[in-house]
Design an enzyme around this catalytic site. Structure first.
Site, PDB file in Angstrom:
ATOM      1  N   LYS A 270      -3.093  70.518  27.069  1.00 52.31           N
ATOM      2  CA  LYS A 270      -2.174  69.408  26.785  1.00 52.31           C
ATOM      3  C   LYS A 270      -1.297  69.126  28.002  1.00 52.31           C
ATOM      4  CE  LYS A 270      -1.465  70.120  21.807  1.00 52.31           C
ATOM      5  NZ  LYS A 270      -1.933  68.798  21.388  1.00 52.31           N
ATOM      6  N   ASP A 281       3.385  74.175  15.654  1.00 54.22           N
ATOM      7  CA  ASP A 281       2.051  73.945  15.114  1.00 54.22           C
ATOM      8  C   ASP A 281       1.699  74.949  13.995  1.00 54.22           C
ATOM      9  OD1 ASP A 281       0.020  72.083  15.262  1.00 54.22           O
ATOM     10  OD2 ASP A 281      -1.194  73.240  16.682  1.00 54.22           O
ATOM     11  N   ARG A 344      -8.509  71.866  12.870  1.00 51.24           N
ATOM     12  CA  ARG A 344      -9.604  71.693  11.904  1.00 51.24           C
ATOM     13  C   ARG A 344     -10.553  72.879  11.921  1.00 51.24           C
ATOM     14  NH1 ARG A 344     -11.123  66.109  14.738  1.00 51.24           N
ATOM     15  NH2 ARG A 344      -8.912  66.308  15.216  1.00 51.24           N
TER      16      ARG A 344
HETATM   17  N1  BES Z   1      -1.397  70.222  16.930  1.00 53.29           N
HETATM   18  C1  BES Z   1      -2.036  69.074  17.430  1.00 53.29           C
HETATM   19  C2  BES Z   1      -1.587  67.793  16.720  1.00 53.29           C
HETATM   20  C3  BES Z   1      -0.240  67.260  17.083  1.00 53.29           C
HETATM   21  C4  BES Z   1      -0.041  66.580  18.251  1.00 53.29           C
HETATM   22  C5  BES Z   1       0.807  67.395  16.210  1.00 53.29           C
HETATM   23  C6  BES Z   1       1.194  66.056  18.545  1.00 53.29           C
HETATM   24  C7  BES Z   1       2.035  66.851  16.496  1.00 53.29           C
HETATM   25  C8  BES Z   1       2.238  66.193  17.677  1.00 53.29           C
HETATM   26  C9  BES Z   1      -3.543  69.167  17.254  1.00 53.29           C
HETATM   27  O1  BES Z   1      -4.075  70.433  17.347  1.00 53.29           O
HETATM   28  C10 BES Z   1      -4.173  68.332  18.323  1.00 53.29           C
HETATM   29  O2  BES Z   1      -3.961  68.608  19.450  1.00 53.29           O
HETATM   30  N2  BES Z   1      -4.932  67.315  17.936  1.00 53.29           N
HETATM   31  C11 BES Z   1      -5.530  66.412  18.861  1.00 53.29           C
HETATM   32  C12 BES Z   1      -6.901  66.061  18.355  1.00 53.29           C
HETATM   33  C13 BES Z   1      -7.740  65.288  19.349  1.00 53.29           C
HETATM   34  C14 BES Z   1      -8.090  66.169  20.525  1.00 53.29           C
HETATM   35  C15 BES Z   1      -8.997  64.804  18.671  1.00 53.29           C
HETATM   36  C16 BES Z   1      -4.659  65.168  18.956  1.00 53.29           C
HETATM   37  O3  BES Z   1      -4.128  64.723  17.933  1.00 53.29           O
HETATM   38  O4  BES Z   1      -4.475  64.681  20.057  1.00 53.29           O
HETATM   39 ZN    ZN Z   2      -2.744  72.006  16.840  1.00 55.20          ZN
HETATM   40 ZN    ZN Z   3      -4.515  70.962  19.365  1.00 57.08          ZN
END
Ligand code: BES
Ligand code: ZN
Ligand code: ZN
Length: 491
Positions: A270, A281, A344
Site C-alpha cells: 500500500k 483492519d 477475502r
Molecule cells: N483492508 C483493506 C480495505 C480498506 C482500505 C479498508 C482502505 C479501509 C480503507 C483491504 O484489505 C484492501 O486492501 N482491499 C483492496 C482490494 C483491492 C486490491 C481489490 C482495496 O480495497 O483497495
Molecule cells: Zn485488509
Molecule cells: Zn488489503
C-alpha cells in the site's frame, strides 16, 4: 459510570446536574416546572437568548431557585422531536456536565411518540460513551473526569425501563471495549494478543474459548488464511468464542470477523500516506468478540459462535506473491493476483469452517474489506450484502433502530464471472474493474453456499480518519439490534 432510574419530583432530587430539554418554541415538562419554581426565569432566559431551543445548543446554570440540583443543563431540541438527534443531544449535555458527580437525564419527555424502552436504552448507551476519547500512550496524560452516576427520570415505575437502561449501558461498555482494542497499535495488538484478549473475554463473560495456532491451522488446511500470514513474523491465530443462551439443539448464529492486526498490502504494498490506519483492519474481529460478549451479558436467548481470523499481511521474504495459487479450506483454489485483497482470503476459510463445523442457522460477517465500499457509502453506512430478503429485512430494521446504519448492495453472478482465472477456480480480484465492494462480497459468496448469510463491509464505518482519528466501535449497536430482531422473528 453507574446507571439507575429515579421517580417522583425531579426538582427535589439532589444531584450534580439535571439535564432538561427545551424545544424552539415550547418547554418540556421539566423545563416548565423549573420555570414555575423559579418565578419565570426559564422563559426570561429564553427571551434574552441565554437559553436556546436550537438543536444541540447547551447551556449550564448554577443554583436555580426551587431546584435541588447543583447545576441545570438546558439542551436545545430543535423544533420537533426527532429520534436521530438523541445521541447528539445527550452527548452534548454530558460533555457540558462532565464535572458533576451525578447527572439526571429527562430524555423520556423529549420524544413523546417513541417507545420509552428505546429512549431509555439509547440514553444510557449515549451517556456511557459521551466522554470517550481514544486510549493513548502519552507519558503525561491529563486526568479525565466522568460522572460516577447517571440517573434517568421516569414517571412510571416499569421494570422494563430499568432493564433498558442497564442493557444500554452494557452495550455502551461493549462499544468502549471494541474501541480500545481497535485503537491499539499493531506492535502491541498482534494475533497472539488478540487470542489473549479473547481468553480474557471468555473468562469474564463465561464463554467457551478455543484458540488455533499455526500448526492447528495447517492441520485444518486453511491454505488461504495461511497464505496471507506467510509474509509476517507474527504467527496467525483463529479464535472461537461460544455462547449458549438458546435451546440446546438450536443451530447457532455464526459471527465471523476479519482480524488483520496490520495490513501493509503485502507484496502489493500500500502507499505510505495513511498506511498507519491499517492497524484498524482487525475491527471486524474486535466487534465480533465483543458482540458475543455483550449478547452474553444481556442474556440473549440465542446460541452464538464467534469465529475470527487474526494475522498480519506483510511483505516478508516468505510472503505470498502475485500469481501464487492457494488452496482454501473448502478445496477451491485461488489465484492471488493482488496480495492486498487479503481479507477475502482470510474470510473464505473462516466462512467455510463455520458452516462445516457449526452448521449455523445463519452467518454474519464484519470486515474492513474494501476501499471501494468507502467510496460507495462513505462513513455513513456499512455495506450490507445478503443471500435473502429475510436477513436483509432484519438488518434494515436493526439499522433503523440503532442509528448504526447499513445499506444493501448487490451480490450477482456477473461479479463472480469477472473473477475467472486461467489457473485456479477463482482469482482474488476482478478482471472487469469497478464494483470493488460487490466483487469482494461475491468472492465470499462462493464459499457460503446455501447458508443464510449477511456480509457487512465496515471499511468506511469502523474508524474515523484525520483529526478525530479513532475507532467508532461500529457496528456493535447494529449487531445487537440484529440479534434482537432475530429473536423477535422467532417468536
Ligand atoms: N483492508 C483493506 C480495505 C480498506 C482500505 C479498508 C482502505 C479501509 C480503507 C483491504 O484489505 C484492501 O486492501 N482491499 C483492496 C482490494 C483491492 C486490491 C481489490 C482495496 O480495497 O483497495
Ligand atoms: Zn485488509
Ligand atoms: Zn488489503
Amino acid at each position: 459510570m453507574k446507571f439507575s432510574v429515579i421517580h417522583g419530583d425531579v426538582l427535589k432530587h439532589p444531584c450534580g446536574a439535571l439535564v432538561v430539554g427545551v424545544f424552539k418554541d415550547r418547554l418540556t415538562e421539566t423545563a416548565e416546572a423549573i420555570d414555575k419554581a423559579s418565578e419565570g426565569a426559564v422563559r426570561r432566559w429564553m427571551e434574552s437568548g441565554d437559553i436556546s431551543g436550537c438543536f444541540g445548543k447547551c447551556v449550564l446554570f448554577h443554583s436555580i431557585k426551587g431546584v435541588a440540583a447543583e447545576r441545570v443543563v438546558f439542551v436545545g431540541l430543535g423544533k420537533e422531536p426527532l429520534e436521530e438527534r438523541l445521541s447528539t443531544e445527550v452527548q452534548a449535555a454530558i460533555k457540558l456536565a462532565y464535572m458533576a458527580s451525578s447527572v439526571v437525564l429527562t430524555t423520556l419527555e423529549w420524544l413523546p411518540q417513541s417507545e420509552p424502552e428505546w429512549i431509555a436504552e439509547k440514553t444510557a448507551l449515549f451517556a456511557q460513551t459521551a466522554l470517550d476519547r481514544p486510549k493513548n500512550y502519552k507519558s503525561h496524560d491529563v486526568n479525565w473526569k466522568v460522572p460516577a452516576l447517571i440517573e434517568l427520570h421516569s414517571k412510571t415505575r416499569k421494570t422494563a425501563i430499568n432493564k433498558a437502561v442497564q442493557d444500554g449501558a452494557e452495550i455502551g461498555r461493549g462499544l468502549q471495549q471494541v474501541k480500545n482494542l481497535a485503537d491499539m497499535p499493531a506492535n502491541l495488538c498482534t494475533p497472539t494478543f488478540m487470542a489473549t484478549e479473547a481468553k480474557k473475554i471468555a473468562k469474564e463473560y463465561g464463554l467457551e474459548v478455543k484458540v488455533f495456532d499455526k500448526k492447528k491451522l495447517e492441520q485444518l488446511k486453511m491454505g488461504c488464511l495461511l497464505g496471507v500470514a506467510k509474509g509476517s513474523a507474527q504467527e496467525p491465530r483463529m479464535i472461537i468464542l461460544k455462547y449458549q443462551g438458546g435451546k440446546k439443539n438450536e443451530a447457532p448464529i455464526a459471527l465471523v470477523g476479519k482480524g488483520l492486526t496490520f495490513d501493509s498490502g503485502g507484496i502489493s504494498l500500500k502507499p505510505a500516506k495513511t498506511m498507519d490506519e491499517m492497524k484498524y483492519d482487525m475491527s471486524g474481529a474486535a466487534v465480533m468478540l465483543y458482540a458475543i460478549a455483550t449478547a452474553a451479558k444481556l442474556n440473549l436467548p440465542l446460541n452464538l459462535v464467534a469465529i475470527v481470523g487474526c494475522t498480519e499481511n506483510m511483505p516478508g521474504g516468505n510472503a505470498t506473491k502475485p500469481g501464487d495459487i492457494l488452496t482454501s479450506y473448502s478445496g477451491q483454489t485461488v489465484e492471488v493476483l493482488n496480495t492486498d485483497a487479503e481479507g477475502r482470503l482470510v474470510l473464505c476459510d473462516l466462512l467455510s469452517y463455520a458452516i462445516d463445523k457449526y452448521k449455523p442457522q445463519c452467518i454474519v460477517d464484519a470486515a474492513t474489506l474494501t476501499g471501494a465500499c468507502v467510496v460507495a457509502l462513505g462513513n455513513v453506512f456499512s455495506g450490507l450484502f445478503c443471500t435473502d430478503d429475510d436477513i436483509s429485512n432484519q438488518f434494515w430494521l436493526a439499522s433503523r433502530k440503532s442509528f448504526d446504519g447499513c445499506w444493501r448492495l448487490p451480490l450477482h453472478k456477473a461479479y463472480r464471472d469477472a473473477m475467472k482465472s486461467n489457473f485456479a477456480d477463482l482469482a482474488n480480484v476482478s478482471m472487469a474493474g469497478g464494483a470493488g465492494a460487490c466483487t469482494a462480497a461475491e468472492f465470499l459468496a462462493a464459499f457460503v453456499g446455501d447458508t443464510q448469510w449477511a456480509h457487512l463491509d465496515i471499511a468506511g464505518t469502523a474508524w474515523k480518519s484525520g483529526k478525530e482519528k479513532g475507532s467508532t466501535g461500529r457496528p456493535l449497536s447494529l449487531l445487537m439490534e440484529f440479534l434482537r430482531a432475530r429473536i423477535a422473528s422467532k417468536a
